[in-house]
Every structure is written in structure tokens, then in C-alpha cells.
Design a protein around this motif. Structure first.
Motif, PDB file in Angstrom:
ATOM      1  N   LYS A 180      14.115   7.178  -1.736  1.00 30.91           N
ATOM      2  CA  LYS A 180      13.779   5.768  -1.923  1.00 30.91           C
ATOM      3  C   LYS A 180      12.773   5.285  -0.886  1.00 30.91           C
ATOM      4  O   LYS A 180      11.870   4.509  -1.182  1.00 30.91           O
ATOM      5  N   SER A 181      12.959   5.738   0.354  1.00 29.04           N
ATOM      6  CA  SER A 181      12.018   5.334   1.407  1.00 29.04           C
ATOM      7  C   SER A 181      10.619   5.873   1.131  1.00 29.04           C
ATOM      8  O   SER A 181       9.608   5.208   1.363  1.00 29.04           O
ATOM      9  N   GLY A 182      10.552   7.109   0.582  1.00 26.08           N
ATOM     10  CA  GLY A 182       9.247   7.662   0.221  1.00 26.08           C
ATOM     11  C   GLY A 182       8.596   6.885  -0.902  1.00 26.08           C
ATOM     12  O   GLY A 182       7.375   6.677  -0.913  1.00 26.08           O
ATOM     13  N   ALA A 183       9.404   6.429  -1.864  1.00 26.34           N
ATOM     14  CA  ALA A 183       8.869   5.613  -2.962  1.00 26.34           C
ATOM     15  C   ALA A 183       8.334   4.289  -2.426  1.00 26.34           C
ATOM     16  O   ALA A 183       7.273   3.806  -2.870  1.00 26.34           O
ATOM     17  N   PHE A 184       9.036   3.683  -1.456  1.00 27.81           N
ATOM     18  CA  PHE A 184       8.572   2.425  -0.871  1.00 27.81           C
ATOM     19  C   PHE A 184       7.221   2.605  -0.183  1.00 27.81           C
ATOM     20  O   PHE A 184       6.300   1.797  -0.356  1.00 27.81           O
ATOM     21  N   VAL A 185       7.089   3.686   0.607  1.00 24.00           N
ATOM     22  CA  VAL A 185       5.818   3.959   1.286  1.00 24.00           C
ATOM     23  C   VAL A 185       4.705   4.205   0.275  1.00 24.00           C
ATOM     24  O   VAL A 185       3.567   3.772   0.439  1.00 24.00           O
ATOM     25  N   SER A 186       5.023   4.887  -0.820  1.00 20.87           N
ATOM     26  CA  SER A 186       4.021   5.164  -1.855  1.00 20.87           C
ATOM     27  C   SER A 186       3.519   3.876  -2.502  1.00 20.87           C
ATOM     28  O   SER A 186       2.323   3.708  -2.745  1.00 20.87           O
ATOM     29  N   ILE A 187       4.470   2.957  -2.782  1.00 18.62           N
ATOM     30  CA  ILE A 187       4.072   1.672  -3.390  1.00 18.62           C
ATOM     31  C   ILE A 187       3.188   0.872  -2.436  1.00 18.62           C
ATOM     32  O   ILE A 187       2.167   0.297  -2.835  1.00 18.62           O
ATOM     33  N   VAL A 188       3.587   0.836  -1.160  1.00 15.85           N
ATOM     34  CA  VAL A 188       2.770   0.134  -0.161  1.00 15.85           C
ATOM     35  C   VAL A 188       1.382   0.756  -0.074  1.00 15.85           C
ATOM     36  O   VAL A 188       0.360   0.064  -0.005  1.00 15.85           O
ATOM     37  N   GLY A 189       1.304   2.072  -0.112  1.00 21.82           N
ATOM     38  CA  GLY A 189       0.010   2.747  -0.063  1.00 21.82           C
ATOM     39  C   GLY A 189      -0.865   2.413  -1.256  1.00 21.82           C
ATOM     40  O   GLY A 189      -2.076   2.209  -1.124  1.00 21.82           O
TER      41      GLY A 189
END
Length: 352
Positions: free
Chosen positions: A25-34
Motif C-alpha cells: 500500500k505504501s508503494g502504491a501511495f508513492v506511485s500515485i504521488v509520483g
């Protein structure tokens, strides 16, 4: 070693197998922010590329024999239209026989509303002389002595006094085409016979040349252009006087992306006010004294280089992608380390 093995060995971007990848989930959050950051930077770079830039160049002005258009739009809130005149003077000393004028006057009531329109037919063309307005009034003195007041003059005096009593003003606008040499034009009551002016105003100090310059330009407007006198207000509260605006005109060409060329002029200005006392023989006026610069300015629209746009785009998007990928990798490594730690037998302590 076969060709396929050689090509695989040259792969600079090896990928892990699917079962070795772990999505969090944390990786998905970083991906969306990117993605949001990359979209914002892309739109910014695209807007930066599509916006045109202007390049200024200077050269010696080689144009000859052209006319200089003067766009006038001014209001005199304390002077009726019947007393206002526009005088144009060519500083070369030659009589302007072909001066093309298109000047109108709008009668204004005390509230500034238009009550009438008339064509300004009393434009005077003169040769350049020292203190020409004095000479003009001296000539008027002689004519008045010889002829005296007629009925028209008496009617004018009565009409103007009524207009002054009602607080009438005047708006002068139009285009004045003059020769492309140094000169001046002024707006004043110089068109009146001096004795008629005395009967109307009772003296030079009572002529209120307060004015508002709505627009004064020497050619069509161009993108980004600014006329420094637009919106200028000079309202006299005490004694009257003469306003003088010293204008330096710079010939200008504006070249659009479509290769269309717009010839115009830009200018700088400085001003001076000279108060008048009751013993002066000169009458108040608003002077515009202009001179032309020998340098012409070319303003050319350009669009930024496409390769430059691609380079900047790859830099910002690639940098953002690499940064977010690095953050995701760190999160995954921490997550995997925690998982291995929890699965190790020594991670559980049995107490009895």
C-alpha cells in the motif's frame, strides 16, 4: 553462446520475476504521488514550450518619407469645445500643406456625459517659429483693432460663458497624421481672438487646462506594449499654467510568428509644468513636443526549440520516475526485512 543470450547479457534494465515482486500500500501511495508530480511537471513544460517569447533587436532607422500617426484621446473637464483648438507645428520649418486630420470633439456636461459631437475644423497648420502663439495673438490683435467685434463674436462669447457657467467640458479624440520629423502639437485656446478670449475668461490665469489623457500613442498597439501617458490626470486646483510633455519616439516593428509585420512606435516621456501669472501674455496650453530616435527596435516573436522541450521533459519526468522508484524499492526492502525477521524462529521468545 547464442545471439539471444548475448542480447540478454547486454540488457541494462533486468527485471525480477513476477513472484519475487511484492506490492504494498505504501508503494502504491508513492506511485500515485509520483504520477501527480510527473503530470504537473509535464503540463508546466508543455505550457512553457507553447508560450511565445519575444526577442528584441536594435538597428539604425533607415525609413524616410513616411508619416507619423498620432492617436489622441483627451478630456478637458473645464473648457468647452467652442474654445479648444489643436495646433500642429512641423519643426523642419516647412508648411504642412498635406496634413491629414481626423479630429473630433465631444461636448460634455458637468457630469462628464456626452451631449454633442462636432468635427474639429479649426486645426491650424503653421511653420515653426519661436513663440508662435504670441505671434498668433499679435495678428489677432491687429485684426480686432481693424474690424472690431461682430455679431458672431458676441454670440460666441455669450455661448461660451453659458457653457462655463454650466460646467461644460470637452473630449478631443482622433488621429493626426504629421511628417516623420521632430515637431509638436498643442491643445489650447489659441484659436480664439485675443480680445474674445479676454472677454470670455477675464485673463490668462482663469483658463483651466486641466486634462485627462485616456490614450496617446504614435501607432497601433502591439502585444506587451505600454503607452506611459495613458490614464494620466492633471487637475489644477489653483493658478493655471502650461503643461509640456517632452516625448522621445522610438520606431518599432513587431514581427508575429505568422511573419506578419506591424510597424508602430513606442516612446518615453518627461513632463514640465510652468505656472502663469496675471502679467504673462502667453495663454495656458498643453504641449506635446516630440522627437524621433535614430534607432529602430524590432520585436520578434519566437517559439522555443522542440529538442530543448524534449530534453527538459525527459529530465524532469525521468528524474521524478527514478526518485519515486527508489523510494518504492526502499519501502519494499524494509517490508521484506520485517517479513524475514518475523518468520525466523529466533524472533519468537517462549516464556514459561
Amino acid at each position: 553462446m547464442g545471439v539471444k543470450q548475448v542480447l540478454r547479457a547486454m540488457d541494462a534494465f533486468p527485471r525480477a520475476e513476477e513472484h519475487l515482486l511484492q506490492k504494498t500500500k505504501s508503494g502504491a501511495f508513492v506511485s500515485i504521488v509520483g504520477l501527480v508530480i510527473m503530470s504537473t511537471l509535464f503540463l508546466h513544460e508543455l505550457s512553457y514550450y507553447l508560450n511565445t517569447i519575444t526577442v528584441h533587436q536594435m538597428a539604425v532607422d533607415l525609413r524616410r518619407g513616411e508619416t507619423l500617426p498620432i492617436h489622441i484621446n483627451m478630456t478637458f473637464p473645464s473648457l468647452p469645445c467652442d474654445v479648444l483648438s489643436v495646433d500642429a507645428i512641423d519643426m523642419s520649418g516647412k508648411h504642412e500643406v498635406d496634413l491629414d486630420t481626423n479630429i473630433w470633439k465631444l461636448r460634455l456636461n458637468s457630469d462628464g456625459h456626452i451631449t454633442g459631437t462636432e468635427y474639429l475644423s479649426d486645426l491650424e497648420e503653421k511653420e515653426h517659429k519661436h513663440d508662435d502663439h504670441k505671434d498668433h495673438h499679435d495678428d489677432s490683435d491687429n485684426k480686432t483693432h481693424m474690424q472690431g467685434f461682430d455679431q458672431d463674436a458676441e454670440n460666441l462669447i455669450k455661448k461660451v460663458k453659458q457653457a462655463l457657467a454650466h460646467g461644460e467640458g470637452c473630449r478631443v479624440y482622433g488621429v493626426l497624421d504629421v511628417q516623420r520629423v521632430a515637431g509638436n502639437f498643442h491643445i489650447s485656446v489659441h484659436g480664439l481672438n485675443i480680445f474674445v478670449a479676454q472677454m470670455i475668461f477675464g485673463g490668462t490665469t482663469h483658463v483651466n487646462v486641466s486634462h485627462i489623457i485616456h490614450d496617446l500613442s504614435f501607432g497601433p498597439k502591439y502585444p506587451g506594449g505600454h503607452n506611459p501617458l495613458d490614464g494620466t490626470e492633471r487637475i489644477l486646483r489653483g493658478a493655471s499654467g502650461t503643461f509640456k510633455y517632452y516625448i522621445k519616439i522610438v520606431p518599432t516593428e513587431y514581427r508575429y510568428l505568422s511573419k506578419e509585420v506591424l510597424p508602430t512606435n513606442q516612446f518615453s516621456v518627461s513632463e514640465y509644468f510652468s505656472p502663469i501669472n496675471e502679467f504673462d501674455r502667453t495663454w495656458p496650453a498643453v504641449y506635446f513636443l516630440y522627437d524621433l530616435s535614430p534607432i529602430t527596435v524590432t520585436i520578434r516573436e519566437e517559439r522555443r526549440n522542440f529538442l530543448h522541450f524534449i530534453t527538459r521533459l525527459c529530465a524532469v519526468l525521468g528524474g521524478t520516475f527514478a526518485l519515486t522508484g527508489f523510494q518504492v524499492l526502499q519501502i519494499q526492502q524494509v517490508s521484506c526485512s520485517n517479513t524475514r525477521l518475523l518468520n525466523h524462529p529466533s524472533a519468537f521468545l517462549i516464556t514459561g
